[in-house]
Structure formats: C-alpha cells, structure tokens
Design an enzyme around this catalytic site. Structure first.
Site, mmCIF file in Angstrom:
data_model
loop_
_atom_site.group_PDB
_atom_site.id
_atom_site.type_symbol
_atom_site.label_atom_id
_atom_site.label_comp_id
_atom_site.label_asym_id
_atom_site.label_seq_id
_atom_site.Cartn_x
_atom_site.Cartn_y
_atom_site.Cartn_z
ATOM 1 N N CYS A 1 2.803 -6.727 6.242
ATOM 2 C CA CYS A 1 3.576 -7.692 5.449
ATOM 3 C C CYS A 1 5.034 -7.693 5.902
ATOM 4 O O CYS A 1 5.900 -8.165 5.164
ATOM 5 C CB CYS A 1 3.458 -7.394 3.955
ATOM 6 S SG CYS A 1 4.034 -5.750 3.530
ATOM 7 N N ASP B 1 -3.396 -0.964 7.545
ATOM 8 C CA ASP B 1 -2.690 -1.896 6.656
ATOM 9 C C ASP B 1 -1.593 -1.118 5.929
ATOM 10 O O ASP B 1 -1.675 -0.873 4.732
ATOM 11 C CB ASP B 1 -3.714 -2.484 5.662
ATOM 12 C CG ASP B 1 -3.102 -3.496 4.717
ATOM 13 O OD1 ASP B 1 -1.930 -3.877 4.902
ATOM 14 O OD2 ASP B 1 -3.805 -3.907 3.770
HETATM 15 C C1 LIG Z 1 -0.461 -2.478 1.894
HETATM 16 S S1 LIG Z 1 -1.444 -1.381 0.966
HETATM 17 C C2 LIG Z 1 -3.037 -1.699 1.653
HETATM 18 C C3 LIG Z 1 -4.220 -1.362 0.779
HETATM 19 C C4 LIG Z 1 -5.554 -1.972 1.169
HETATM 20 N N1 LIG Z 1 -5.763 -2.040 2.599
HETATM 21 C C5 LIG Z 1 -5.740 -3.356 0.567
HETATM 22 O O1 LIG Z 1 -5.626 -4.348 1.289
HETATM 23 O O2 LIG Z 1 -5.975 -3.459 -0.651
HETATM 24 C C6 LIG Z 1 -0.940 0.131 1.632
HETATM 25 C C7 LIG Z 1 -1.615 1.355 1.041
HETATM 26 O O3 LIG Z 1 -1.176 2.492 1.797
HETATM 27 C C8 LIG Z 1 -1.000 3.583 0.922
HETATM 28 N N2 LIG Z 1 -0.066 4.485 1.645
HETATM 29 C C9 LIG Z 1 1.280 4.392 1.762
HETATM 30 N N3 LIG Z 1 1.742 5.329 2.612
HETATM 31 C C10 LIG Z 1 0.661 6.033 3.041
HETATM 32 C C11 LIG Z 1 0.486 7.105 3.940
HETATM 33 N N4 LIG Z 1 1.535 7.653 4.583
HETATM 34 N N5 LIG Z 1 -0.750 7.578 4.155
HETATM 35 C C12 LIG Z 1 -1.819 7.025 3.503
HETATM 36 N N6 LIG Z 1 -1.722 5.990 2.659
HETATM 37 C C13 LIG Z 1 -0.498 5.496 2.425
HETATM 38 C C14 LIG Z 1 -0.483 2.977 -0.358
HETATM 39 O O4 LIG Z 1 -0.751 3.828 -1.445
HETATM 40 C C15 LIG Z 1 -1.286 1.670 -0.414
HETATM 41 O O5 LIG Z 1 -2.487 1.852 -1.113
#
Ligand SMILES: C[S@@+](CC[C@H](N)C(=O)[O-])C[C@H]1O[C@@H](n2cnc3c(N)ncnc32)[C@H](O)[C@@H]1O
Length: 446
Positions: A403, A376
């Site tokens: 999204c 996600d």
């Molecule tokens: C769209 S949110 C999804 C969170 C969770 N699946 C939810 O539905 O509540 C994306 C998440 O990815 C994390 N994120 C962004 N880039 C990342 C990366 N390169 N590696 C790990 N996490 C990352 C962000 O901090 C965020 O918490």
C-alpha cells in the site's frame, strides 16, 4: 477564481501567501511548485493550475502551502463532495477536489515516478477501479475517529493534532455511518473505530483511551471492544467473506478497508502465482489468513502453505479461519526471524502431508524452498533482510502486495539485486478520494 472555503488556521494579517504555477504530483498527495528557487509542496491544488496558496511550513530546503484560491483551474477540478474537506480542514481525504478518473491518473503518476526514481523501473501504470463504490464514497468499512477532550468526535487535520469535528464522513461505509459514532459524546476515550463487514453486516466498535471511557448508546446494536484484545477473553469480531469462505476478524484487526479489495486482491494473487496441487507456498504478513486460505485450497492436501504473522490475535483468527485446511501452518513471529528459521521438507519423505520444520537446522530436513511466495507487509515494506530471504527461498513466482509506492519501489530494487524483476505490476483504487493506492508486483527470475 474559486475560493476553497474557510480555513480555520488562516490569519490574513499574519499569514504569508504565494501565487504559484502548479507542476506535477509528488508522493504524499501533494503537487510540486517552485518559488524563488525553492520547492513548494502544495495541497488542494492540481497539476497545471495557478493558485494563491497560504504557506503552512517553511524549512531551509522546501515550503509547504495550502491552495486557498484557484486562479486558473484544471479541467479535472470538481467541487469536493464533503463539506469538511478543504484547506486546514479534515485531513482524511487528499483529492476530493479531483474527478475520480483524475485521482486515478494522479496515483498512477506517483507510482510511475517512484518506480523510476527509486528502482530505475520504467512502467506505464493504470490504476484499476474496484467494484462497490462507483462514486468513490461510502466505501470505508473501518474508520478511526479521534476524540477531543470534550468528547466530540472528528478527524485529524492534515499534519496536525487538531481535530476537525464532523457529524458525517462521506467515505465511510453506510454500515459505519449507521452506528452514529460522530453524533455521540465519547468522554474519556482517545479514539473510536467503527468496523463493519459489508458482506455480513457484522459490526464492532473499538474504543481506545482511558479505562473509564464512557460508551454511549449507539443507533444500532454493536459489539464493543475496549482497548486491545486480551488473551483468554472473548474478543468481538466481524465475519468477512471472500470466495464463499468466511473469515473472522477480531476487533481492530487488519482487513482490507474497501469492500471490493479483499476479493480483487485474492483473485489477482492467484492469477499471478498460479499455485498448483502439491506445491509449497509462503504467505508472509498473513493477517487473518486471506491469501493463505486461497493458496491452501489450490495446493490441496498434498501441498503446504506456511503463513507468518506477528500479531497474536490475527494468528488466533487465522488458525480459526483455516481450521479446515490442514495443509496450512500458521507461524507466529516477525517475518525476518521466522523465515530465517524455516526449513521446508516433507516429514515423511514425500508420500504424505507436508510439515514445516522450524528452528531445526541440524535435523537434516531437505531444504526445498517455496514454489511461490506472497508478501503483504505494512506500509514500511519488507526491507532488505526479508527480501533477501524471500529471494533465496522462492522458486517460481513472488507476489508483493503493497500500500506504499515508495517502500515497494525500494524493495523492488533489493529484489532486482537478487535477480528477481517485475513481470507485471497492477494498481487498484482501494482508497478513493485519498492519495493511497494498493499495488501488486509480480516478480519472476531473470
Ligand atoms: C497489510 S496487512 C496484510 C494482512 C493480510 N495479508 C490481508 O490481506 O488481510 C500486514 C500484516 O502484517 C502484520 N505484520 C506487521 N509487521 C510484521 C512482521 N514484522 N512480521 C509479521 N507480521 C507482521 C500485521 O499484523 C498485519 O496483519
């Protein structure tokens, strides 16, 4: 003829106006028209309309324009419920001028077009309505307002640093509106985010900007976070609830903004992946642990879930939220790096609880991969490197939550190169009145 309202940027003497026949919808909440052989991206219009539009940008390849008068209206056109919506006004909502069913059809058309053009996938997409906001208003549980130098609060105009002062946001959840953020002065701040949990009523306000930003007295009791969370200092949080489980989400940390979205997506991911007791699952970009919790419950004590998240505060929240599920390990780091290092084996040869092994490629742990994977990522998508790791590690099923139709389509093309194709694709109207849509692609091998 419908006049679409006063546009603060309009100068009838200097501005250029075009009469346009409006074609289909494109990515980004705009419709596409043509003028003297060039493409015109038109806002505030609908497919099939004839409009008079003010040119807002002219490049060698295309023009941008705002419809200011509707000469022939689409049957899908409605009066925007918000007084701040319209040409040159608040840029927060793209499609207040379309009925809700029409908004969903427009989103479906954008997704279909991206899938076809970028990934060569032909699909009929239906955008599903979510519970809790039947009129498309009052759903947004997190709203980040911009603050002007004089302390007035508003929202950015479309593609502009200008701020449209507003005293009410109609898509904001009533719990955000009850704080009265828009009706207070916020001198010294650059933005103020109101966060409410529709499930528990918990509220936080996140104030960004100068250290001396004044925090006015709000209309209801609210916990305040100034700037970013700092390690070792307590961070105000809201408690969200999904499937009877509480999740702590700190300050401005990620959580689905529509009150129906987290539950609907969790159910959809479980239905897609069908995780079984004893299986190994990966939850990439795991945030506060929403999907990891559901997967952990399904795989049970003999299974293993590895959740990967880069944000330190989200990792702290996830560890707290999943403390009763020892089969879930939360790894902090960038997904591309962590999954390159992960090996899945059973520390005790398979009789007891599974343990993830990280960074020990010589240790002889059996590499089994993961039975199911959910990813996600943020709007930028996962990208080729992550896709290749996931395609290699995954066994049965992959659920890709997105999204952004464009980056999802790009990544689906990468997955197809590795033999994973969409078995199902669902779309959810998690952002009514805006162009945004939440997607779930379920991938299977072959
Ligand atoms: C769209 S949110 C999804 C969170 C969770 N699946 C939810 O539905 O509540 C994306 C998440 O990815 C994390 N994120 C962004 N880039 C990342 C990366 N390169 N590696 C790990 N996490 C990352 C962000 O901090 C965020 O918490």
């Amino acid at each position: 003829m419908t006049d679409l309202g006063a546009d603060p940027g309009t100068d009838p003497e200097a501005d250029e106006f075009l009469e346009l026949e409006v074609g289909g919808v494109g990515n980004g909440g705009v419709c596409v028209a043509r003028h003297e052989g060039r493409v015109v991206f038109v806002r505030h219009a609908l497919p099939g309309e004839r409009v008079r539009a003010r040119v807002t940008e002219r490049t060698k390849r295309f023009l941008r324009a705002d419809a200011v008068d509707v000469l022939e209206a689409s049957p899908d056109r409605v009066r925007p419920p918000c007084p701040f919506a319209g040409p040159g006004r608040c840029g927060g909502c793209d499609w207040q001028h379309a009925s809700l069913p029409a908004q969903r059809r427009l989103k479906a058309a954008v997704v279909e077009e991206q899938l076809r053009r970028v990934a060569g996938i032909e699909r009929t997409v239906v955008v599903e309505e979510l519970p809790h906001a039947p009129d498309g208003l009052g759903w947004r549980t997190r709203v980040q307002f911009a603050v002007r130098r004089d302390g007035a609060v508003g929202l950015h105009r479309h593609r502009s640093h200008d701020i449209e002062p507003i005293d009410e946001c109609l898509i904001a959840h009533p719990g955000v509106e009850a704080m009265g953020i828009e009706r207070k002065p916020w001198r010294g701040a650059t933005s103020v985010e109101g966060v409410v949990s529709a499930a528990t009523g918990d509220r936080v306000v996140v104030v960004r900007g100068g250290a001396r930003a004044r925090v006015p007295r709000l209309d209801v009791p609210v916990r305040v976070l100034r700037g970013r969370p700092e390690p070792g200092r307590p961070v105000p949080y809201v408690r969200e609830e999904v499937s009877g489980r509480l999740f702590q989400v700190s300050g401005g940390g990620f959580w689905q903004v529509h009150p129906g979205a987290a539950q609907v997506l969790t159910d959809a991911v479980l239905e897609a992946l069908q995780p079984r007791p004893g299986e190994i699952a990966l939850d990439l970009y795991s945030g506060a642990g929403l999907f990891a919790a559901a997967l952990g419950e399904r795989v049970g004590p003999d299974g293993l879930v590895v959740a990967v998240e880069s944000d330190a505060q989200a990792v702290r929240d996830a560890k707290f939220n999943l403390r009763d599920l020892p089969q879930v390990a939360v790894e902090r780091g960038a997904v591309a790096e962590v999954i390159a290092e992960l090996e899945f084996g059973r520390a005790d040869g398979g009789s007891g609880r599974a343990q993830p092994k990280r960074g020990d490629h010589r240790g002889g742990a059996r590499v089994r991969g993961a039975d199911v994977v959910v990813l996600d990522p943020p709007r930028a998508g996962a990208g080729r490197e992550v896709v290749e790791h996931v395609a290699r590690l995954a066994g049965r099923r992959i659920a890709y939550v997105s999204c952004d139709p464009a980056t999802l389509a790009r990544d689906l093309a990468y997955f197809a190169d590795r033999g994973w194709t969409p078995a199902n694709l669902r779309a959810f109207d998690a952002f009514p009145m805006t162009r945004h849509v939440e997607l779930l692609a379920v991938l299977a091998k072959g």
